[in-house]
Scaffold this motif. Structure first.
Motif, PDB file in Angstrom:
ATOM      1  N   GLU A 192      -5.311   6.692 -15.149  1.00 55.27           N
ATOM      2  CA  GLU A 192      -6.434   5.767 -15.314  1.00 55.27           C
ATOM      3  C   GLU A 192      -7.216   6.007 -16.606  1.00 55.27           C
TER       4      GLU A 192
ATOM      5  N   LYS B 193       2.839  -3.806 -11.126  1.00 52.80           N
ATOM      6  CA  LYS B 193       1.399  -4.012 -11.298  1.00 52.80           C
ATOM      7  C   LYS B 193       0.752  -3.049 -10.304  1.00 52.80           C
ATOM      8  N   ILE B 194       0.125  -1.978 -10.840  1.00 46.95           N
ATOM      9  CA  ILE B 194      -0.366  -0.882 -10.000  1.00 46.95           C
ATOM     10  C   ILE B 194      -1.876  -0.742 -10.126  1.00 46.95           C
ATOM     11  N   GLU B 195      -2.508  -0.540  -8.982  1.00 48.05           N
ATOM     12  CA  GLU B 195      -3.923  -0.163  -8.933  1.00 48.05           C
ATOM     13  C   GLU B 195      -3.997   1.177  -8.216  1.00 48.05           C
TER      14      GLU B 195
ATOM     15  N   TYR C  97      -2.898   5.040  -3.119  1.00 47.36           N
ATOM     16  CA  TYR C  97      -4.029   5.844  -2.671  1.00 47.36           C
ATOM     17  C   TYR C  97      -3.623   7.313  -2.756  1.00 47.36           C
TER      18      TYR C  97
ATOM     19  N   PRO D 224       2.229  -6.759  -6.100  1.00 47.29           N
ATOM     20  CA  PRO D 224       1.295  -5.741  -6.595  1.00 47.29           C
ATOM     21  C   PRO D 224       1.247  -4.527  -5.665  1.00 47.29           C
TER      22      PRO D 224
ATOM     23  N   GLN E   7       0.854  -1.184   0.000  1.00 45.24           N
ATOM     24  CA  GLN E   7       0.000   0.000   0.000  1.00 45.24           C
ATOM     25  C   GLN E   7       0.891   1.236   0.000  1.00 45.24           C
TER      26      GLN E   7
ATOM     27  N   LYS F  67      -0.904  -0.941  -4.511  1.00 43.13           N
ATOM     28  CA  LYS F  67      -2.116  -0.111  -4.502  1.00 43.13           C
ATOM     29  C   LYS F  67      -1.702   1.276  -4.056  1.00 43.13           C
TER      30      LYS F  67
ATOM     31  N   ILE G 139      -6.253   4.124  -6.337  1.00 45.20           N
ATOM     32  CA  ILE G 139      -7.486   4.316  -5.582  1.00 45.20           C
ATOM     33  C   ILE G 139      -7.548   5.780  -5.174  1.00 45.20           C
TER      34      ILE G 139
END
Length: 157
Positions: A80, A112-114, A69, A65, A6, A67, A116
């Protein structure tokens, strides 16, 4: 559910442009690390983006991975919604922060990015802490020179 890193980020500028800073919290399992840095002359958007870049650059592995924020619609939407890739194809013509976007694109490709989005100044504990770190860095005495920004500013004056 697999483990992930995170990353919480925030940027701040006291004036736009003005002294600025970023704050980062990295969390993986039970480990937590805070990072911050201030700059003598910069913008809020540069600090929001630099926080993401520096957070990724500070990671010791790209096999887990991530994430991220952030309360920055500028950063999250550009990535995005794919705008940054269009800007890249056009050589970032008439776009600000080319240097930082190029750094982001270079470092991000191995993760590998997400992303939020979190609403800023809305009681999100890590976002609030990152804001404190960013503001303290901007108001600090060990301010770095945002070389690219100051050179661009000088040429536009």
């Amino acid at each position: 559910m697999s483990a992930f890193i995170q990353i919480f980020t925030d940027g701040s500028a006291r004036g736009n442009p003005g002294p600025g800073g970023y704050g980062i919290i990295l969390r993986y399992k039970q480990s937590v690390k805070e990072i911050s840095q201030g700059y003598r002359l910069t913008t809020n958007n540069r600090m929001e983006l630099l926080a993401v870049v520096c957070a990724l650059e500070s990671l010791k592995t790209n096999t887990i991975p991530v994430k991220i924020y952030s309360d920055s619609k500028y950063v999250i939407d550009a990535i995005e919604k794919g705008w940054v890739y269009g800007w890249q194809k056009k050589g970032f013509a008439k776009k600000k922060n080319k240097d930082l976007w190029l750094r982001y694109l270079s470092v991000a490709k191995s993760f590998k990015i997400e992303f939020i989005w979190v609403k800023g100044h809305n009681g999100h504990p890590e976002n609030e802490r990152c804001d404190v770190l960013a503001v303290e860095a901007a108001l600090g005495t060990s301010l770095l020179v945002d070389q690219y920004f100051e050179e661009v500013q000088q040429h536009e004056s």
